[in-house]
Design an enzyme around this catalytic site. Structure first.
Site, PDB file in Angstrom:
ATOM      1  N   GLU A  51       0.467   3.006 -28.411  1.00  0.00           N
ATOM      2  CA  GLU A  51       0.561   1.655 -28.003  1.00  0.00           C
ATOM      3  C   GLU A  51       0.999   1.001 -26.747  1.00  0.00           C
ATOM      4  O   GLU A  51       2.378   1.267 -26.476  1.00  0.00           O
ATOM      5  CB  GLU A  51       0.705   0.694 -29.060  1.00  0.00           C
ATOM      6  CG  GLU A  51       0.751  -1.378 -28.642  1.00  0.00           C
ATOM      7  CD  GLU A  51      -0.505  -1.589 -27.937  1.00  0.00           C
ATOM      8  OE1 GLU A  51      -1.626  -1.254 -28.922  1.00  0.00           O
ATOM      9  OE2 GLU A  51      -0.352  -2.353 -26.536  1.00  0.00           O
ATOM     10  N   SER A  52       0.289   1.239 -25.440  1.00  0.00           N
ATOM     11  CA  SER A  52       0.442   1.750 -23.924  1.00  0.00           C
ATOM     12  C   SER A  52       1.433   0.393 -24.090  1.00  0.00           C
ATOM     13  O   SER A  52       2.571  -0.272 -23.175  1.00  0.00           O
ATOM     14  CB  SER A  52      -0.270   0.897 -23.431  1.00  0.00           C
ATOM     15  OG  SER A  52      -1.169  -0.483 -23.149  1.00  0.00           O
ATOM     16  N   CYS A  82      -6.249   8.060 -23.861  1.00  0.00           N
ATOM     17  CA  CYS A  82      -6.069   6.129 -24.821  1.00  0.00           C
ATOM     18  C   CYS A  82      -5.294   5.169 -24.231  1.00  0.00           C
ATOM     19  O   CYS A  82      -4.805   5.085 -23.102  1.00  0.00           O
ATOM     20  CB  CYS A  82      -6.706   6.559 -26.180  1.00  0.00           C
ATOM     21  SG  CYS A  82      -6.830   4.510 -27.155  1.00  0.00           S
ATOM     22  N   ARG A 111      -8.190  -2.932 -21.520  1.00  0.00           N
ATOM     23  CA  ARG A 111      -7.552  -2.464 -22.461  1.00  0.00           C
ATOM     24  C   ARG A 111      -8.384  -2.884 -23.563  1.00  0.00           C
ATOM     25  O   ARG A 111      -8.752  -4.321 -23.526  1.00  0.00           O
ATOM     26  CB  ARG A 111      -6.230  -2.665 -22.784  1.00  0.00           C
ATOM     27  CG  ARG A 111      -5.353  -2.314 -21.824  1.00  0.00           C
ATOM     28  CD  ARG A 111      -3.674  -3.076 -22.101  1.00  0.00           C
ATOM     29  NE  ARG A 111      -3.343  -3.023 -23.730  1.00  0.00           N
ATOM     30  CZ  ARG A 111      -3.135  -4.169 -24.343  1.00  0.00           C
ATOM     31  NH1 ARG A 111      -2.330  -5.203 -23.858  1.00  0.00           N
ATOM     32  NH2 ARG A 111      -2.329  -3.646 -25.378  1.00  0.00           N
ATOM     33  N   ILE A 141     -10.419   5.456 -30.735  1.00  0.00           N
ATOM     34  CA  ILE A 141      -9.302   3.603 -31.589  1.00  0.00           C
ATOM     35  C   ILE A 141      -8.566   2.389 -30.636  1.00  0.00           C
ATOM     36  O   ILE A 141      -7.711   3.364 -29.842  1.00  0.00           O
ATOM     37  CB  ILE A 141      -8.376   4.540 -32.347  1.00  0.00           C
ATOM     38  CG1 ILE A 141      -9.084   6.187 -33.467  1.00  0.00           C
ATOM     39  CG2 ILE A 141      -7.377   3.797 -33.241  1.00  0.00           C
ATOM     40  CD1 ILE A 141      -7.433   6.531 -33.544  1.00  0.00           C
ATOM     41  N   ARG A 142      -9.590   1.409 -30.923  1.00  0.00           N
ATOM     42  CA  ARG A 142      -8.788   0.458 -30.196  1.00  0.00           C
ATOM     43  C   ARG A 142      -8.429   0.683 -28.568  1.00  0.00           C
ATOM     44  O   ARG A 142      -7.627   1.097 -27.932  1.00  0.00           O
ATOM     45  CB  ARG A 142      -8.248   0.110 -30.612  1.00  0.00           C
ATOM     46  CG  ARG A 142      -7.228  -0.545 -31.878  1.00  0.00           C
ATOM     47  CD  ARG A 142      -6.529  -1.620 -32.360  1.00  0.00           C
ATOM     48  NE  ARG A 142      -4.612  -0.901 -31.677  1.00  0.00           N
ATOM     49  CZ  ARG A 142      -4.801   0.243 -32.056  1.00  0.00           C
ATOM     50  NH1 ARG A 142      -5.098   0.649 -33.408  1.00  0.00           N
ATOM     51  NH2 ARG A 142      -3.220   0.599 -31.966  1.00  0.00           N
ATOM     52  N   HIS A 182      -9.616  10.473 -28.075  1.00  0.00           N
ATOM     53  CA  HIS A 182      -8.494  11.310 -28.846  1.00  0.00           C
ATOM     54  C   HIS A 182      -8.895  12.733 -28.824  1.00  0.00           C
ATOM     55  O   HIS A 182      -9.043  12.541 -30.400  1.00  0.00           O
ATOM     56  CB  HIS A 182      -7.346   9.897 -29.618  1.00  0.00           C
ATOM     57  CG  HIS A 182      -7.170   9.043 -29.677  1.00  0.00           C
ATOM     58  ND1 HIS A 182      -5.753   9.465 -29.421  1.00  0.00           N
ATOM     59  CD2 HIS A 182      -7.960   7.655 -29.936  1.00  0.00           C
ATOM     60  CE1 HIS A 182      -5.410   8.223 -29.272  1.00  0.00           C
ATOM     61  NE2 HIS A 182      -6.762   6.935 -29.742  1.00  0.00           N
ATOM     62  N   GLU A 184      -6.976  15.251 -29.462  1.00  0.00           N
ATOM     63  CA  GLU A 184      -5.636  15.938 -30.573  1.00  0.00           C
ATOM     64  C   GLU A 184      -6.033  15.496 -31.885  1.00  0.00           C
ATOM     65  O   GLU A 184      -5.232  16.314 -32.651  1.00  0.00           O
ATOM     66  CB  GLU A 184      -4.492  15.450 -30.004  1.00  0.00           C
ATOM     67  CG  GLU A 184      -4.288  13.364 -30.406  1.00  0.00           C
ATOM     68  CD  GLU A 184      -4.797  12.699 -29.010  1.00  0.00           C
ATOM     69  OE1 GLU A 184      -6.063  12.952 -28.673  1.00  0.00           O
ATOM     70  OE2 GLU A 184      -3.894  11.739 -29.359  1.00  0.00           O
TER      71      GLU A 184
END
Ligand code: GLN
Length: 203
Positions: A51-52, A82, A111, A141-142, A182, A184
């Site tokens: 979450e940035s 992300c 975003r 994801i979002r 992502h 990862e």
């Protein structure tokens, strides 16, 4: 054999462990980085998904945002996935008004661009820079998307979109790389191996 590049994973918030594991399997020597001292000891940095807004808040509170910007300006290779892409962008749409960024990538990102109704999804992406014909399974994801890029930015990957120009979801500009998805989370190590190669080359 050349030594494994020492790559930090910004350990403020987000999926730090998954990036550490992917980096290790890709032949790097990963370490969590939570402060300026840790940052000084690495050759490259991964900024994870998460979450940035939280990353921004904590890095400001802990006095890390300045050292992160300085390391980036000094040429440290950085890869953001992300939320990490958002942290590395020069322009962010739908950010919180007080949100701070590292910046450096001449891109405009939005975003949560894919909307609330599609919180997460997977798609096959062709990433030409990976050098093989195999598409990559990209997990969103979002996620943000990239609305525009400056002249120095290389577009690495696009998400095929029906009835619209393909959306930019992976970019590189010199030592900086970012993906809206992502890698990862899938066990496909090619993006981490690419970044490890960038770090090796810069060191
Ligand atoms: N929506 C998040 C943000 O704005 C990013 C989501 C993610 O990293 N999976 O930071």
């Amino acid at each position: 054999m050349t030594a494994a590049p020492r790559i930090g994973v910004l350990a403020i918030q987000g999926d730090v462990r998954e990036h550490m594991r992917a980096l290790e399997l890709a032949g790097a020597d990963p370490v969590p980085v939570g402060d300026a001292r840790g940052l000084a000891g690495v050759q490259g940095l991964v900024i994870p998904g998460g979450e940035s807004t939280t990353m921004s808040k904590i890095s400001v509170r802990d006095g890390l945002i300045g050292p992160l910007r300085e390391a980036r300006a000094a040429g440290m290779p950085m890869y953001g996935s992300c939320a990490g892409m958002i942290m590395l962008a020069d322009r962010v749409l739908d950010a919180r008004p007080d949100q701070e960024f590292i910046g450096g990538l001449d891109i405009t990102v939005r975003r949560n661009a894919f909307g609330r109704q599609v919180d997460s999804f997977e798609a096959d992406i062709q990433l030409d820079s990976l050098g093989s014909g195999q598409p990559l399974v990209a997990v969103f994801i979002r996620a943000p998307w990239v609305e525009s890029v400056g002249p120095e930015v290389e577009v690495l990957g696009r998400l095929p979109c029906e009835g619209a120009p393909d959306t930019i979801v992976a970019v590189r500009q010199g030592p900086l790389m970012a993906t809206a998805f992502h890698p990862e989370l899938t066990g496909d190590l090619r993006v981490h191996a690419l970044f490890a190669g960038m770090v090796r080359q810069a060191s």
